[in-house]
Design a protein around this motif. Structure first.
Motif, PDB file in Angstrom:
ATOM      1  N   ALA A   9       1.009  -1.145   0.022  1.00 30.95           N
ATOM      2  CA  ALA A   9       0.057  -0.043  -0.038  1.00 30.95           C
ATOM      3  C   ALA A   9       0.661   1.221  -0.017  1.00 30.95           C
ATOM      4  O   ALA A   9       2.117   1.349   0.815  1.00 30.95           O
ATOM      5  N   VAL A  10       0.525   2.192  -0.780  1.00 29.99           N
ATOM      6  CA  VAL A  10       0.984   3.406  -0.967  1.00 29.99           C
ATOM      7  C   VAL A  10       0.202   4.406  -0.750  1.00 29.99           C
ATOM      8  O   VAL A  10      -0.903   4.429  -1.385  1.00 29.99           O
ATOM      9  N   SER A  11       0.099   5.451   0.322  1.00 29.68           N
ATOM     10  CA  SER A  11      -0.791   6.596   0.741  1.00 29.68           C
ATOM     11  C   SER A  11       0.018   8.062   0.495  1.00 29.68           C
ATOM     12  O   SER A  11       1.008   8.058   0.716  1.00 29.68           O
ATOM     13  N   ASP A  12      -0.823   8.866   0.174  1.00 29.19           N
ATOM     14  CA  ASP A  12      -0.515  10.299   0.449  1.00 29.19           C
ATOM     15  C   ASP A  12      -1.640  11.158   1.161  1.00 29.19           C
ATOM     16  O   ASP A  12      -2.616  10.482   1.514  1.00 29.19           O
ATOM     17  N   THR A  13      -1.088  12.199   1.410  1.00 24.70           N
ATOM     18  CA  THR A  13      -2.204  13.117   2.073  1.00 24.70           C
ATOM     19  C   THR A  13      -2.579  14.328   1.129  1.00 24.70           C
ATOM     20  O   THR A  13      -2.854  15.253   1.787  1.00 24.70           O
ATOM     21  N   GLY A  14      -2.713  14.099   0.120  1.00 22.54           N
ATOM     22  CA  GLY A  14      -3.021  15.225  -0.925  1.00 22.54           C
ATOM     23  C   GLY A  14      -4.560  15.423  -1.082  1.00 22.54           C
ATOM     24  O   GLY A  14      -5.128  15.040  -0.100  1.00 22.54           O
ATOM     25  N   LYS A  15      -4.735  15.890  -2.011  1.00 20.12           N
ATOM     26  CA  LYS A  15      -6.263  16.333  -2.265  1.00 20.12           C
ATOM     27  C   LYS A  15      -7.305  15.289  -2.692  1.00 20.12           C
ATOM     28  O   LYS A  15      -8.606  15.617  -3.131  1.00 20.12           O
ATOM     29  N   GLY A  16      -6.927  14.296  -2.873  1.00 22.82           N
ATOM     30  CA  GLY A  16      -7.533  13.074  -3.314  1.00 22.82           C
ATOM     31  C   GLY A  16      -7.793  13.244  -4.819  1.00 22.82           C
ATOM     32  O   GLY A  16      -7.569  13.909  -5.618  1.00 22.82           O
ATOM     33  N   ILE A  17      -8.631  12.128  -5.485  1.00 18.73           N
ATOM     34  CA  ILE A  17      -9.052  12.106  -6.730  1.00 18.73           C
ATOM     35  C   ILE A  17     -10.735  12.306  -6.927  1.00 18.73           C
ATOM     36  O   ILE A  17     -11.378  11.527  -6.268  1.00 18.73           O
ATOM     37  N   PRO A  18     -10.840  13.322  -7.709  1.00 14.98           N
ATOM     38  CA  PRO A  18     -12.346  13.588  -8.155  1.00 14.98           C
ATOM     39  C   PRO A  18     -13.008  12.758  -8.715  1.00 14.98           C
ATOM     40  O   PRO A  18     -12.447  11.991  -9.580  1.00 14.98           O
ATOM     41  N   PRO A  19     -14.533  12.355  -8.584  1.00 16.36           N
ATOM     42  CA  PRO A  19     -15.249  11.328  -9.087  1.00 16.36           C
ATOM     43  C   PRO A  19     -15.043  11.331 -10.735  1.00 16.36           C
ATOM     44  O   PRO A  19     -14.972  10.272 -11.076  1.00 16.36           O
ATOM     45  N   GLN A  20     -15.088  12.586 -11.287  1.00 15.86           N
ATOM     46  CA  GLN A  20     -14.914  12.453 -12.750  1.00 15.86           C
ATOM     47  C   GLN A  20     -13.421  11.834 -13.306  1.00 15.86           C
ATOM     48  O   GLN A  20     -13.640  11.253 -14.242  1.00 15.86           O
ATOM     49  N   ILE A  21     -12.567  11.977 -12.578  1.00 11.56           N
ATOM     50  CA  ILE A  21     -11.311  11.548 -12.666  1.00 11.56           C
ATOM     51  C   ILE A  21     -11.095   9.936 -12.510  1.00 11.56           C
ATOM     52  O   ILE A  21     -10.780   9.042 -13.295  1.00 11.56           O
ATOM     53  N   THR A  65      -5.304   9.561  -1.069  1.00  9.14           N
ATOM     54  CA  THR A  65      -5.300   8.673  -1.853  1.00  9.14           C
ATOM     55  C   THR A  65      -4.367   7.369  -1.524  1.00  9.14           C
ATOM     56  O   THR A  65      -3.278   7.493  -1.139  1.00  9.14           O
ATOM     57  N   THR A  66      -4.921   6.144  -1.340  1.00  7.28           N
ATOM     58  CA  THR A  66      -4.192   4.823  -1.218  1.00  7.28           C
ATOM     59  C   THR A  66      -4.372   4.052  -2.279  1.00  7.28           C
ATOM     60  O   THR A  66      -5.471   3.659  -2.737  1.00  7.28           O
ATOM     61  N   PHE A  67      -3.235   3.659  -2.890  1.00  2.65           N
ATOM     62  CA  PHE A  67      -3.189   2.659  -3.910  1.00  2.65           C
ATOM     63  C   PHE A  67      -2.835   1.421  -3.314  1.00  2.65           C
ATOM     64  O   PHE A  67      -1.723   1.406  -2.554  1.00  2.65           O
ATOM     65  N   GLU A  68      -3.373   0.187  -3.634  1.00  2.84           N
ATOM     66  CA  GLU A  68      -2.674  -0.986  -3.226  1.00  2.84           C
ATOM     67  C   GLU A  68      -2.440  -2.135  -4.449  1.00  2.84           C
ATOM     68  O   GLU A  68      -3.358  -2.265  -5.192  1.00  2.84           O
ATOM     69  N   VAL A  69      -1.423  -2.468  -4.380  1.00  7.27           N
ATOM     70  CA  VAL A  69      -1.224  -3.765  -4.956  1.00  7.27           C
ATOM     71  C   VAL A  69      -1.347  -4.916  -4.379  1.00  7.27           C
ATOM     72  O   VAL A  69      -0.826  -5.347  -3.328  1.00  7.27           O
ATOM     73  N   VAL A  70      -2.332  -5.795  -4.978  1.00  7.01           N
ATOM     74  CA  VAL A  70      -2.694  -7.063  -4.234  1.00  7.01           C
ATOM     75  C   VAL A  70      -2.245  -8.220  -5.085  1.00  7.01           C
ATOM     76  O   VAL A  70      -2.465  -8.228  -6.078  1.00  7.01           O
ATOM     77  N   LEU A  71      -1.522  -9.011  -4.499  1.00  9.40           N
ATOM     78  CA  LEU A  71      -1.039 -10.142  -5.266  1.00  9.40           C
ATOM     79  C   LEU A  71      -1.083 -11.434  -4.481  1.00  9.40           C
ATOM     80  O   LEU A  71      -0.941 -11.524  -3.234  1.00  9.40           O
ATOM     81  N   PRO A  72      -1.448 -12.518  -5.106  1.00  9.35           N
ATOM     82  CA  PRO A  72      -1.585 -13.853  -4.404  1.00  9.35           C
ATOM     83  C   PRO A  72      -0.193 -14.014  -3.848  1.00  9.35           C
ATOM     84  O   PRO A  72       0.884 -14.007  -4.311  1.00  9.35           O
ATOM     85  N   ARG A  73      -0.354 -14.490  -2.651  1.00  2.70           N
ATOM     86  CA  ARG A  73       1.018 -15.032  -1.832  1.00  2.70           C
ATOM     87  C   ARG A  73       1.298 -16.453  -2.481  1.00  2.70           C
ATOM     88  O   ARG A  73       0.633 -17.272  -2.767  1.00  2.70           O
ATOM     89  N   VAL A  74       2.781 -16.167  -2.732  1.00  3.20           N
ATOM     90  CA  VAL A  74       3.666 -17.661  -3.155  1.00  3.20           C
ATOM     91  C   VAL A  74       4.287 -18.028  -2.189  1.00  3.20           C
ATOM     92  O   VAL A  74       5.195 -17.198  -1.338  1.00  3.20           O
ATOM     93  N   GLU A  75       3.968 -19.319  -1.782  1.00  2.00           N
ATOM     94  CA  GLU A  75       4.841 -20.002  -1.153  1.00  2.00           C
ATOM     95  C   GLU A  75       6.241 -20.305  -1.242  1.00  2.00           C
ATOM     96  O   GLU A  75       6.482 -20.403  -2.818  1.00  2.00           O
ATOM     97  N   GLN A  76       7.043 -20.288  -0.530  1.00  2.00           N
ATOM     98  CA  GLN A  76       8.525 -20.475  -0.912  1.00  2.00           C
ATOM     99  C   GLN A  76       8.698 -21.846  -2.091  1.00  2.00           C
ATOM    100  O   GLN A  76       9.541 -21.688  -3.020  1.00  2.00           O
TER     101      GLN A  76
END
Length: 84
Positions: A9-21, A65-76
């Motif tokens: 997860a990567v977050s910022d404390t900016g102005k956010g993303i308007p709905p039309q964007i 805004t927070t963006f998250e990269v969600v990936l299936p966990r791979v066992e060693q």
């Protein structure tokens, strides 16, 4: 049964993303930046999807805004390469 995942997860404390964007956020060649190509999020989402994951976000105007990269966990043992 939900599969185990790894989340970056990567977050910022900016102005956010308007709905039309938000409606066009992952559209190729859509950009709000001068000199931008509009390919960054579209390509990132496609790469993540090809690895069985997803790119998601949460945003609140005037809070960030927070963006998250969600990936299936791979066992060693799944990543070990057997040399012959």
């Amino acid at each position: 049964i939900p599969l185990p995942v790894a989340i970056l997860a990567v977050s910022d404390t900016g102005k956010g993303i308007p709905p039309q964007i938000q409606a066009r956020l992952f559209d190729p060649f859509f950009t709000t930046k001068e000199g931008g190509t509009g390919l960054g999020l579209a390509i990132a989402a496609r790469i993540i999807e090809k690895h069985g994951g997803l790119l998601r976000y949460e945003t609140e105007e005037n809070h960030g805004t927070t963006f998250e990269v969600v990936l299936p966990r791979v066992e060693q043992h799944e990543t070990e390469i057997v040399a012959h």
